[in-house]
Design an enzyme around this catalytic site. Structure first.
Site, PDB file in Angstrom:
ATOM      1  N   LYS A   1      12.953 114.239 102.659  1.00  0.00           N
ATOM      2  CA  LYS A   1      14.072 114.323 103.611  1.00  0.00           C
ATOM      3  C   LYS A   1      13.617 114.964 104.916  1.00  0.00           C
ATOM      4  CE  LYS A   1      17.872 114.302 100.290  1.00  0.00           C
ATOM      5  NZ  LYS A   1      18.893 115.082  99.608  1.00  0.00           N
TER       6      LYS A   1
ATOM      7  N   LYS B   1      13.456 104.439  95.429  1.00  0.00           N
ATOM      8  CA  LYS B   1      14.668 104.448  94.592  1.00  0.00           C
ATOM      9  C   LYS B   1      15.886 103.968  95.385  1.00  0.00           C
ATOM     10  CE  LYS B   1      16.383 109.024  95.495  1.00  0.00           C
ATOM     11  NZ  LYS B   1      17.093 110.190  95.141  1.00  0.00           N
TER      12      LYS B   1
ATOM     13  N   LYS C   1      21.788 106.213  98.704  1.00  0.00           N
ATOM     14  CA  LYS C   1      22.889 106.073  99.673  1.00  0.00           C
ATOM     15  C   LYS C   1      22.345 106.044 101.091  1.00  0.00           C
ATOM     16  CE  LYS C   1      25.517 108.988  96.599  1.00  0.00           C
ATOM     17  NZ  LYS C   1      25.372 110.378  96.171  1.00  0.00           N
TER      18      LYS C   1
HETATM   19  P1  TYM Z   1      22.859 112.398  93.677  1.00  0.00           P
HETATM   20  O1  TYM Z   1      24.205 112.506  94.285  1.00  0.00           O
HETATM   21  O2  TYM Z   1      21.727 111.973  94.545  1.00  0.00           O
HETATM   22  O3  TYM Z   1      22.896 111.406  92.445  1.00  0.00           O
HETATM   23  C1  TYM Z   1      23.803 111.560  91.369  1.00  0.00           C
HETATM   24  C2  TYM Z   1      23.099 111.182  90.081  1.00  0.00           C
HETATM   25  O4  TYM Z   1      22.602 109.841  90.171  1.00  0.00           O
HETATM   26  C3  TYM Z   1      21.211 109.822  89.852  1.00  0.00           C
HETATM   27  N1  TYM Z   1      20.548 108.805  90.688  1.00  0.00           N
HETATM   28  C4  TYM Z   1      19.826 107.800  90.206  1.00  0.00           C
HETATM   29  N2  TYM Z   1      19.509 107.428  88.948  1.00  0.00           N
HETATM   30  C5  TYM Z   1      18.759 106.313  88.789  1.00  0.00           C
HETATM   31  N3  TYM Z   1      18.301 105.566  89.824  1.00  0.00           N
HETATM   32  C6  TYM Z   1      18.584 105.898  91.097  1.00  0.00           C
HETATM   33  N4  TYM Z   1      18.160 105.153  92.100  1.00  0.00           N
HETATM   34  C7  TYM Z   1      19.379 107.067  91.334  1.00  0.00           C
HETATM   35  N5  TYM Z   1      19.848 107.674  92.451  1.00  0.00           N
HETATM   36  C8  TYM Z   1      20.557 108.742  92.037  1.00  0.00           C
HETATM   37  C9  TYM Z   1      20.705 111.204  90.201  1.00  0.00           C
HETATM   38  O5  TYM Z   1      19.530 111.510  89.486  1.00  0.00           O
HETATM   39  C10 TYM Z   1      21.881 112.058  89.791  1.00  0.00           C
HETATM   40  O6  TYM Z   1      21.827 112.349  88.400  1.00  0.00           O
HETATM   41  N6  TYM Z   1      21.222 117.086  93.357  1.00  0.00           N
HETATM   42  C11 TYM Z   1      22.024 116.097  92.695  1.00  0.00           C
HETATM   43  C12 TYM Z   1      23.459 116.518  92.467  1.00  0.00           C
HETATM   44  C13 TYM Z   1      23.615 117.836  91.794  1.00  0.00           C
HETATM   45  C14 TYM Z   1      23.491 118.071  90.403  1.00  0.00           C
HETATM   46  C15 TYM Z   1      23.776 119.457  90.256  1.00  0.00           C
HETATM   47  C16 TYM Z   1      23.208 117.276  89.306  1.00  0.00           C
HETATM   48  C17 TYM Z   1      23.918 119.002  92.399  1.00  0.00           C
HETATM   49  N7  TYM Z   1      24.029 119.971  91.483  1.00  0.00           N
HETATM   50  C18 TYM Z   1      23.735 120.052  88.990  1.00  0.00           C
HETATM   51  C19 TYM Z   1      23.180 117.866  88.048  1.00  0.00           C
HETATM   52  C20 TYM Z   1      23.445 119.239  87.910  1.00  0.00           C
HETATM   53  C21 TYM Z   1      22.065 114.849  93.565  1.00  0.00           C
HETATM   54  O7  TYM Z   1      21.845 114.895  94.753  1.00  0.00           O
HETATM   55  O8  TYM Z   1      22.479 113.749  92.912  1.00  0.00           O
END
Ligand code: TYM
Length: 330
Positions: A113, A194, A197
């Protein structure tokens, strides 16, 4: 249901996409009833990248509707917004005071990022500490996430161990739960990156609630390769990704799908993947539209979820503050 705590969350920094669903949300719905489950919408994480305030508010509510449309059942789990529970940011501060700067600077997502953004704020560096707080605040045992969150979970584990050994046993050391199939869904346009968004190419990301025609168009333009064979291989990232998506959508193994599509053209194959995904998402779309018509219901669910989480967060935070040496609040 066991008393084991499961938590997870997603950022409302954009609409939920197929990677979020196959990598995370679908597992949440399958696991919610078997654990003491808490799912949050991490708006505090979302502002590590500058957001339009009105958009962020709108997306936070749509994200709640999307969680429920994807199958989260408020009777079986708590759903809440991170900023509604005082404790996430507070615990993050205490944990941040035990986190070596170098460990944060080495985080892959931070480095990615940082490269893409001209203005990097300290929040972006601190992001994984807030995530560790989200997890440790609830004495969590299990965290179902996609593969991209693995490194962040390792930090949460490190911090739990460090705090416990410094101040005596306080936190559970959480375990990641990452599925083999669906754990890493790639962009349709750049299948070596990957699905995300923030993909600069809008055709690369499949949003869960976009129109079926639009999904079909994206599948049709998915990048493949100059061969004709439908098989999963390192040098065929586009086809491998489509096979992974089809496998996750249908429950069939990659090997079985390779056999089913032996001799088919890429366009027939892409069409089948599109149809399978559209079918999988059809009931979710219907439920989402109904939920968006009932904002009072959504707000009630979020309020109940936050009240439940707040009580638990307060208990843990009081314990942490006491162990850290803060004078008790009167
Ligand atoms: P975020 O919002 O990027 O994504 C949410 C969840 O989706 C999964 N994910 C994917 N899995 C497979 N292929 C992909 N291309 C893909 N893109 C996203 C992510 O692994 C995630 O599980 N930091 C985290 C949010 C968060 C969180 C937490 C998660 C904040 N605090 C505590 C678990 C526990 C995030 O940005 O997810």
């Amino acid at each position: 249901m066991t008393s084991k705590v499961l938590v997870s969350g997603a950022q409302p920094s954009g609409e939920l996409h197929l990677g979020n669903y196959l990598g995370a949300l679908r597992n949440w719905t399958e696991m919610q009833a078997n654990y003491d489950s808490l799912f949050f919408i991490v708006d505090q994480h979302a502002i590590t990248i500058r957001q339009n305030p009105a958009e962020l508010r709108r997306r936070t509510l749509t994200c709640a509707a999307q969680y429920i449309a994807c199958g989260l059942d408020p009777q079986k789990c708590s759903i809440f917004i991170q900023s509604h529970v005082i404790g996430h940011a507070e615990l993050a501060w205490v944990l941040g005071c035990m986190t070596p700067l170098g460990q944060l600077q080495r985080m892959t997502q931070f480095k990615d990022k940082q490269q893409k953004s001209e203005n990097v704020d300290a929040g972006l560096l601190f992001y994984p500490v807030l995530m560790a707080a989200d997890i440790l605040l609830y004495n969590t045992e299990l965290v179902p996430v996609g593969e991209d969150q693995k490194q962040h979970l390792e930090l949460a584990r490190d911090l739990a161990i460090r705090f416990n050994s410094t101040y005596s046993e306080t936190f559970n050391v959480p375990e990641p739960y990452i599925l083999k199939s669906g754990g890493r869904i790639m962009s349709l346009q750049t299948p070596t990156a990957k699905m995300s968004k923030s993909d600069s190419n809008a055709l690369g990301t499949l949003y869960l609630f976009e129109e079926p025609e639009s999904l079909q168009k994206k599948f049709r333009s998915a990048v493949t390769d100059s061969e004709t064979e439908i098989r999963s291989a390192v040098n065929k990232p586009g086809i491998s990704n489509l096979l992974a998506i089809l496998s996750a959508a249908t429950g069939k193994s990659i090997e079985a799908l390779e056999k089913d599509y032996a001799g088919s053209s890429y366009s027939v194959f892409k069409n089948s993947v599109a149809e399978a995904v559209i079918e999988m998402l059809r009931p979710l779309r219907k439920r989402y539209t109904e939920l968006m018509d009932d904002k009072t219901y959504l707000q009630t669910i979020l309020q109940q979820g936050a009240e439940n989480a707040q009580k638990r967060a307060y208990k843990m935070l009081s314990k942490v503050y006491r162990k850290t040496g803060f004078l008790e609040r009167m």
